[in-house]
Design a protein around this motif. Structure first.
Motif, short mmCIF file in Angstrom:
data_model
loop_
_atom_site.label_atom_id
_atom_site.label_comp_id
_atom_site.label_asym_id
_atom_site.label_seq_id
_atom_site.Cartn_x
_atom_site.Cartn_y
_atom_site.Cartn_z
N VAL A 273 0.87 -1.18 0.00
CA VAL A 273 0.00 0.00 0.00
C VAL A 273 0.90 1.23 0.00
N ASP A 274 0.64 2.18 -0.89
CA ASP A 274 1.62 3.22 -1.15
C ASP A 274 1.81 4.21 -0.01
N SER A 275 0.78 4.94 0.38
CA SER A 275 0.96 6.05 1.30
C SER A 275 0.86 5.60 2.75
N PHE A 276 1.48 6.39 3.63
CA PHE A 276 1.40 6.09 5.06
C PHE A 276 -0.04 6.10 5.53
N LYS A 277 -0.81 7.06 5.07
CA LYS A 277 -2.21 7.16 5.52
C LYS A 277 -3.00 5.93 5.09
N ALA A 278 -2.76 5.45 3.88
CA ALA A 278 -3.47 4.25 3.42
C ALA A 278 -3.03 3.03 4.23
N ARG A 279 -1.73 2.93 4.49
CA ARG A 279 -1.25 1.79 5.28
C ARG A 279 -1.79 1.83 6.70
N VAL B 158 16.08 10.00 6.75
CA VAL B 158 17.50 9.97 6.39
C VAL B 158 17.73 8.96 5.27
N LEU B 159 17.12 7.78 5.41
CA LEU B 159 17.37 6.68 4.48
C LEU B 159 16.61 6.84 3.16
N ASP B 160 15.37 7.33 3.24
CA ASP B 160 14.51 7.38 2.04
C ASP B 160 14.25 8.79 1.53
N GLY B 161 14.65 9.80 2.29
CA GLY B 161 14.37 11.18 1.91
C GLY B 161 13.11 11.71 2.57
N LEU B 162 13.14 12.95 2.99
CA LEU B 162 12.00 13.54 3.71
C LEU B 162 10.77 13.66 2.83
N ALA B 163 10.94 13.92 1.56
CA ALA B 163 9.79 14.08 0.67
C ALA B 163 8.93 12.82 0.63
N LYS B 164 9.57 11.64 0.74
CA LYS B 164 8.84 10.39 0.69
C LYS B 164 8.27 9.97 2.04
N SER B 165 8.79 10.56 3.12
CA SER B 165 8.42 10.07 4.45
C SER B 165 7.99 11.17 5.42
N ARG B 166 7.58 12.32 4.90
CA ARG B 166 7.24 13.44 5.77
C ARG B 166 6.04 13.14 6.66
N ASP B 167 5.20 12.17 6.29
CA ASP B 167 4.06 11.83 7.13
C ASP B 167 4.47 11.22 8.46
N LEU B 168 5.63 10.56 8.51
CA LEU B 168 6.03 9.86 9.73
C LEU B 168 6.26 10.80 10.91
N PRO B 169 7.08 11.86 10.77
CA PRO B 169 7.23 12.79 11.90
C PRO B 169 5.91 13.46 12.28
N GLU C 244 9.75 20.87 11.08
CA GLU C 244 10.16 22.23 10.71
C GLU C 244 10.82 22.25 9.34
N LYS C 245 11.66 21.25 9.08
CA LYS C 245 12.33 21.17 7.78
C LYS C 245 11.32 20.93 6.66
N SER C 246 10.34 20.07 6.92
CA SER C 246 9.31 19.79 5.93
C SER C 246 8.52 21.05 5.61
N TRP C 247 8.21 21.83 6.63
CA TRP C 247 7.46 23.08 6.43
C TRP C 247 8.31 24.08 5.65
N ALA C 248 9.58 24.19 6.03
CA ALA C 248 10.46 25.16 5.37
C ALA C 248 10.66 24.81 3.90
N GLU C 249 10.63 23.51 3.58
CA GLU C 249 10.82 23.08 2.19
C GLU C 249 9.51 23.00 1.41
N GLY C 250 8.41 23.36 2.06
CA GLY C 250 7.12 23.39 1.37
C GLY C 250 6.59 22.03 0.97
N LEU C 251 6.85 21.00 1.79
CA LEU C 251 6.43 19.65 1.44
C LEU C 251 5.00 19.33 1.84
N GLU C 252 4.40 20.14 2.75
CA GLU C 252 3.03 19.87 3.15
C GLU C 252 2.05 20.22 2.02
#
Length: 476
Positions: free
Chosen positions: A10-16, A352-363, A391-399
């Protein structure tokens, strides 16, 4: 048996997470294991008056090594080579796998046994071995179950936590060569022992991880409760160790400080059944041991973590206490996190391992209640690090834009106290209209909560209203 619906397919964290919440059997399996782990840890810590001092010492040992990593890497390599070991360095996961596969091919290996290692899972070693055509045999009981189920680990200490006993019995009946005598735990363990015995005796190469790397002797320490690691590392003619560079400790005495913290935090025991130190290949006069001893030291983002302000995460001894006490993990299990490492420590490591863009839902999934840091045996500030990723996710506009817009609206209201209080009063009174017998089973805009559990009916007044009422009653 196919992988469960909450696995990484299942692709997304929310779906999983949604699929995990819909699985009542998963919740039962998680509760059984983590509740016992919490109780045992609490008893073990209470029974050791020196735990707090040891925890502080463990933290300082790990920080000292991290600050002097180059020194201890050189010392460990020198002493390991002196014992007859061959030391390899791997900057990336792919490089580490290539080194291991190359050693296996040089040894003309047909069968390779592997004891449980999270570093091996992190670098994708099981998949790489399968692709290389090697016969891979997982020897840890839980990893054996996961392999038979074509599944993934869901916990770093109990990889098969998500499987019920009845499902495991069915797996063994399907895959084990000799009939299973019964569905009780003892019969299933005996069945696994019979099934794996031939692989232990016939393996050409054994692969293990390492709990600690002892710099002043070049020794490798493994900690297990089943004895499978000893059979994996002693009988084959080639032993390969894969270990992250952060596993270094200066000496044996430092390792024992961390061992006492690790075991109590992981299983609630004073010490494990098997704590073994491997130092080089078989020497003249030794009764057993491998003819070749290889150590693959893996970076895979660890030095990058130093530059990213995540050095404290390198203290981690992989005990699993943070996930046992995490309210999120205990609701959705390990597969929902999508990466190798679940729970709070995984929510820090996966970006760190997969990149924040792919895993921003976890934090963002964390409640920041701080329980994970409270029980961490080396005091890793996990909540602080998770806030840092947010904070990094917000600063990079990933939300998503909708989320940024909603938070902007909330921030606007929060800057006007009168407007905020009016909105709070109206929201509380509106929510209360949906309650029945103290609980809300359906609530607009909150289906993510109420789909699988009820929402408690809020009190009639907001905190600010209660606070003002209390102050009016209290004499000055």
């Amino acid at each position: 048996m196919s992988a469960p619906a909450h696995a990484a397919s299942v692709d997304s964290f929310k779906a999983r997470a949604d699929a995990a919440l819909a699985d009542p059997n998963l919740k039962i399996a998680i509760d059984r294991t983590t509740r016992t782990a919490r109780q045992k840890r609490e008893a073990a810590v209470a029974d050791w008056p020196g735990f707090a001092k040891a925890r502080d010492l463990g933290r300082r040992i790990k920080d000292h090594v991290i600050e002097n990593l180059d020194h201890y890497l050189i010392e460990f390599e020198r002493n390991a080579r002196a014992s007859g070991a061959v030391v390899h360095y791997a900057a990336t996961a792919d490089e580490a796998c290539r080194i291991v596969i190359g050693i296996c091919r040089d040894a003309k290996a047909q069968t390779v046994t592997r004891s449980k290692s999270m570093l091996g899972e992190e670098i994708g070693l099981p998949h790489a071995m399968d692709e290389a055509g090697l016969t891979r045999v997982e020897t840890d009981l839980a990893e054996h179950i996961v392999q038979l189920a074509h599944d993934r680990p869901s916990h770093i200490i109990w990889p098969a936590l998500h499987h019920k006993r009845e499902d495991i019995a069915a797996l063994f009946r399907e895959h084990h060569h000799m009939p299973l005598n019964g569905d009780d735990v003892g019969s299933m363990v005996e069945s696994a022992r019979r099934e794996l015995r031939g692989s232990f005796l016939g393996a050409d190469v054994g692969i293990s991880g390492a709990n600690f790397l002892i710099a002043d002797s070049g020794a490798v320490c493994t900690v297990t409760n089943e004895g499978n690691a000893e059979l994996t590392t002693t009988i084959p003619r080639v032993h390969i160790v894969t270990a992250g560079i952060e596993k270094l400790v200066p000496s044996l005495s430092h390792a024992f400080v961390l061992l006492r913290l690790l075991v109590r935090s992981a299983t609630g025991a004073d010490i494990t059944q098997y704590t073994t130190f491997h130092c080089g290949p078989k020497q003249s006069g030794d009764l057993d041991g491998p003819r070749e001893f290889h150590i693959v030291l893996v970076d895979n983002g660890r030095t990058r973590m130093l530059a990213q302000g995540l050095a404290a995460m390198l203290r981690c001894v992989r005990c699993g206490a943070c996930m046992n006490h995490c309210v999120v993990y205990n609701e959705i299990g390990g597969h929902a996190y999508g990466g190798v490492y679940p729970g709070p420590m995984g929510s820090v490591l996966t970006p760190v391992l997969d990149g924040l863009a792919k895993s921003r839902d976890l934090p963002n999934a964390c409640t920041l209640n701080g329980r994970c840091q409270e029980v961490c045996p080396v005091d890793i500030p996990l909540p602080t690090m998770l806030r840092g990723w947010r904070e990094k996710s917000w600063a990079e506009g990933l939300e998503p834009k909708t989320q940024r817009s909603f938070l902007g609206l909330w921030a606007f209201a929060a800057t006007y106290p009168f407007l905020y209080r009016i909105g709070t009063r109206l929201a509380i009174r509106a929510i209360r209209l949906f309650a029945k017998e103290g609980w809300i089973s359906k609530l607009p805009l909150a289906s993510g909560w109420t789909r699988y559990r009820d929402f408690p009916k809020p009190p009639a007044r907001s905190f600010f209203e209660d606070y003002r009422a209390h102050n009016r009653k209290t004499p000055s």
